[in-house]
Design a protein around this motif. Structure first.
Motif, PDB file in Angstrom:
ATOM      1  N   ALA A   8      69.924 -25.777  49.849  1.00 24.19           N
ATOM      2  CA  ALA A   8      69.993 -25.279  51.223  1.00 24.19           C
ATOM      3  C   ALA A   8      68.579 -25.081  51.752  1.00 24.19           C
ATOM      4  N   HIS A  10      65.201 -27.866  52.908  1.00 25.56           N
ATOM      5  CA  HIS A  10      64.926 -28.770  54.032  1.00 25.56           C
ATOM      6  C   HIS A  10      66.024 -29.820  54.197  1.00 25.56           C
ATOM      7  N   VAL A  11      66.364 -30.482  53.102  1.00 23.90           N
ATOM      8  CA  VAL A  11      67.261 -31.641  53.176  1.00 23.90           C
ATOM      9  C   VAL A  11      68.729 -31.228  53.260  1.00 23.90           C
ATOM     10  N   GLY A  30      73.138 -22.834  47.357  1.00 23.64           N
ATOM     11  CA  GLY A  30      71.784 -22.662  46.833  1.00 23.64           C
ATOM     12  C   GLY A  30      71.909 -22.364  45.353  1.00 23.64           C
ATOM     13  N   SER A  31      70.850 -21.751  44.805  1.00 23.69           N
ATOM     14  CA  SER A  31      70.898 -21.534  43.359  1.00 23.69           C
ATOM     15  C   SER A  31      71.629 -20.253  42.990  1.00 23.69           C
ATOM     16  N   ARG A  36      73.595 -15.242  50.033  1.00 25.57           N
ATOM     17  CA  ARG A  36      72.168 -15.416  50.370  1.00 25.57           C
ATOM     18  C   ARG A  36      71.940 -16.553  51.356  1.00 25.57           C
ATOM     19  N   ILE A  67      68.142 -30.743  45.573  1.00 25.46           N
ATOM     20  CA  ILE A  67      67.403 -29.613  44.989  1.00 25.46           C
ATOM     21  C   ILE A  67      66.107 -30.158  44.394  1.00 25.46           C
ATOM     22  N   CYS A 123      63.032 -35.710  55.637  1.00 23.10           N
ATOM     23  CA  CYS A 123      64.138 -34.997  56.292  1.00 23.10           C
ATOM     24  C   CYS A 123      64.003 -35.026  57.810  1.00 23.10           C
TER      25      CYS A 123
END
Ligand SMILES: NC(=O)c1ccc[n+]([C@@H]2O[C@H](COP(=O)([O-])OP(=O)(O)OC[C@H]3O[C@@H](n4cnc5c(N)ncnc54)[C@H](OP(=O)(O)O)[C@@H]3O)[C@@H](O)[C@H]2O)c1
Length: 194
Positions: A8, A10-11, A30-31, A36, A67, A123
């Motif tokens: 989540a 730039h790309v 995300g991770s 978040r 990622i 991107c």
């Protein structure tokens, strides 16, 4: 086609946004805790659903890995079994590596159907896609066709460049890296490199 976008930054949100606009159900991760990235998702990819990576992948037909390469080792390989996986990652900063990222992805995610694409395009050149050519590479013809269909649907023009090993053409250091042009011009590059 249900899409999971891992990443989540730039790309990821750009691709999530394009996929939502194309009418695909999209989850983004995300991770960590999906809470978040709830606000990022609401602003940058409204309509996408923030989930944990494992929940996003579990529900998806097609997973986009957006990622950082050095975080790839964090992913649990088993959750990708049977999934079509787009590897959009790059060695960054560029590094001389014996294998391309996607060959390494395929060897670690045993049972996943890996297709390399979107690596060579920045991107900021992904949106609007405007029918720009994106090279794609893979060893599984049906997966390459499914990813081509997805790319067309979100607005790109897919141009196969060969096997996963041939996909190194799309990586940093190749003349194709950074190229964001229409198909005829893109094919001129690929012919020169053949
Ligand atoms: N930027 C470009 O123009 C571009 C173009 C083509 C390809 N690429 C490639 O695409 C990849 C992403 O680039 P980027 O610029 O978007 O990176 P970025 O802005 O640094 O974003 C990385 C995202 O990945 C997430 N992430 C990290 N580990 C994860 C995990 N295990 N599971 C789920 N999400 C995870 C991060 O989440 P946390 O914040 O939670 O860690 C963050 O949201 C890279 O491999 C890059 O080389 C980039």
């Amino acid at each position: 086609m249900r899409i999971a976008v891992l990443g989540a930054g730039h790309v990821g949100p750009v691709l999530a946004r394009l996929a939502v606009a194309a009418g695909c159900p999209v989850a983004i991760a995300g991770s960590g805790d999906p809470a978040r990235i709830a606000m990022i998702t609401e602003f940058l990819a409204p309509g996408a659903v923030p989930l944990s990576a494992s929940d996003a992948v579990a529900d998806a037909d097609l997973v986009v890995l957006a990622i950082p390469w050095h975080r790839f080792g964090m992913l649990e390989p088993g959750m990708f079994t049977g999934k079509i996986v787009i590897d959009a990652m790059n060695h960054w900063p560029p590094a001389a590596a014996p294998l391309g990222t996607s060959e390494e992805v395929a060897s670690r995610l045993v049972g996943a159907r890996v297709v390399k694409t979107l690596n060579h395009i920045a991107c900021q050149d992904m949106e609007p896609p405007d029918g720009r050519a994106v090279g794609l590479a893979g060893d599984d013809a049906a997966a390459v066709e499914a990813v081509s269909e997805f790319l067309r649907r979100i607005g790109f023009e897919p141009v196969p460049v060969g096997s996963l090993a041939a996909g190194r053409l799309l990586e940093p250091g190749s003349p194709l890296f950074g190229v964001a042009v229409a198909r005829p011009e893109f094919e001129k590059f690929t012919k020169e490199l053949a």
